[in-house]
Design a protein around this motif. Structure first.
Motif, mmCIF file in Angstrom:
data_model
loop_
_atom_site.group_PDB
_atom_site.id
_atom_site.type_symbol
_atom_site.label_atom_id
_atom_site.label_comp_id
_atom_site.label_asym_id
_atom_site.label_seq_id
_atom_site.Cartn_x
_atom_site.Cartn_y
_atom_site.Cartn_z
ATOM 1 N N PHE A 119 14.408 47.798 72.764
ATOM 2 C CA PHE A 119 15.170 48.552 73.742
ATOM 3 C C PHE A 119 15.240 47.797 75.054
ATOM 4 C CE2 PHE A 119 15.769 52.478 71.525
ATOM 5 C CZ PHE A 119 14.676 52.627 70.698
ATOM 6 N N VAL B 72 16.157 53.908 82.555
ATOM 7 C CA VAL B 72 17.252 54.304 81.665
ATOM 8 C C VAL B 72 17.332 53.308 80.524
ATOM 9 C CG1 VAL B 72 19.732 54.689 81.498
ATOM 10 C CG2 VAL B 72 18.500 55.333 83.585
ATOM 11 N N PHE B 73 17.399 53.828 79.297
ATOM 12 C CA PHE B 73 17.347 52.997 78.102
ATOM 13 C C PHE B 73 18.703 52.835 77.435
ATOM 14 C CE2 PHE B 73 12.886 52.235 77.146
ATOM 15 C CZ PHE B 73 12.255 53.104 78.005
ATOM 16 N N GLY B 74 18.873 51.715 76.759
ATOM 17 C CA GLY B 74 19.958 51.561 75.825
ATOM 18 C C GLY B 74 19.593 52.195 74.489
ATOM 19 N N LYS B 75 20.514 52.117 73.518
ATOM 20 C CA LYS B 75 20.286 52.776 72.230
ATOM 21 C C LYS B 75 19.461 51.942 71.278
ATOM 22 C CE LYS B 75 24.278 55.762 72.555
ATOM 23 N NZ LYS B 75 25.520 56.290 71.947
#
Lengths: 115, 117
Positions: free
Chosen positions: B91, B106-109
């Motif tokens: 991630f 905030v994370f990506g998928k």
């Protein structure tokens, strides 16, 4: 140091039941947060706190409540569980201060199933 | 709009080869931090590497390096000499602001990496 601890590790609830996911850290971190992880969605922020008495909503706050009465603890409450809340929940903490370099330390996660 | 975009849902790499996992980000802040985490099948989140927006050199940590291209807003993770134990979800994540010890990560998928023997 135990780091970030979460209890329980696994939980099965029936629709409409309430429960509290516990999160504690012993690193004196000011910042704490809750995420949920669903397949293909990454980690999405539910609520976060920048210190005792201060909480704020994240991306997906509906159906969840939090409070922060101490620096160490940041419980997540499900008031009326729904099947859509079936997920893996992670608690994380990080120290405060200037700069972006403060990584978040994650707990081991709680796997919640709502039937 | 997505703040973190990881366009590769899954990747395969041969053992001992290098692999690049893509990450692009969106922010209007001048000060921000970029992070990569690894999540093996056991489920824990493991911090790998950090890059600050004002860092002039690309970050490196052992076999991990970050190819930071600020103008393109990309922060790709490079894993050299892949090992079977590198098979995991990866991630990319970002914290914004000059005092972003108090802002959300905030994370990506994520990208699922599979290392083949």
């Amino acid at each position: 140091n135990a780091g970030v601890t979460q209890t329980p590790k696994f939980q099965v609830l029936k629709t409409g039941q309430s429960m509290t996911l516990q999160c504690a850290q012993d690193m004196n971190h000011e910042y704490m947060s809750w995420y949920r992880q669903d397949p293909g969605m990454g980690l999405r922020l539910i609520h976060y706190s920048v210190g005792a008495g201060i909480t704020d909503q994240g991306e997906v706050p509906n159906g969840y409540n939090v409070s922060r009465s101490t620096t160490e603890d940041f419980p997540l409450r499900l008031l009326s569980a729904a099947p859509s809340q079936t997920s893996v929940y992670f608690c994380a903490s990080s120290p405060f201060g200037g700069g972006s370099s403060y990584e978040q330390y994650f707990g081991p996660g709680t796997r919640l199933t709502v039937t | 709009a997505q703040k973190i975009t990881q366009t590769q849902p899954g990747m395969f790499v041969q053992e001992k080869e290098a692999v690049t996992l893509d990450c692009t980000y969106d922010t209007s802040d001048q000060s921000y931090g970029l992070f990569w985490y690894k999540q093996p099948s056991s489920g824990e989140m493991i911090f790998l590497i950090y890059q600050g927006s004002y860092d002039e050199q690309n970050a490196t940590e052992g076999r991990y390096s970050l190819n930071f291209q600020k103008a393109r807003k990309s922060a790709n993770l490079v894993i050299s000499a892949s090992q079977l134990g590198d098979s995991a979800m990866y991630f990319c994540a970002m914290r914004e602001g000059p005092n972003s010890g108090n802002t959300p990560l905030v994370f990506g998928k994520g990208t699922r990496l599979s290392v083949i023997a």
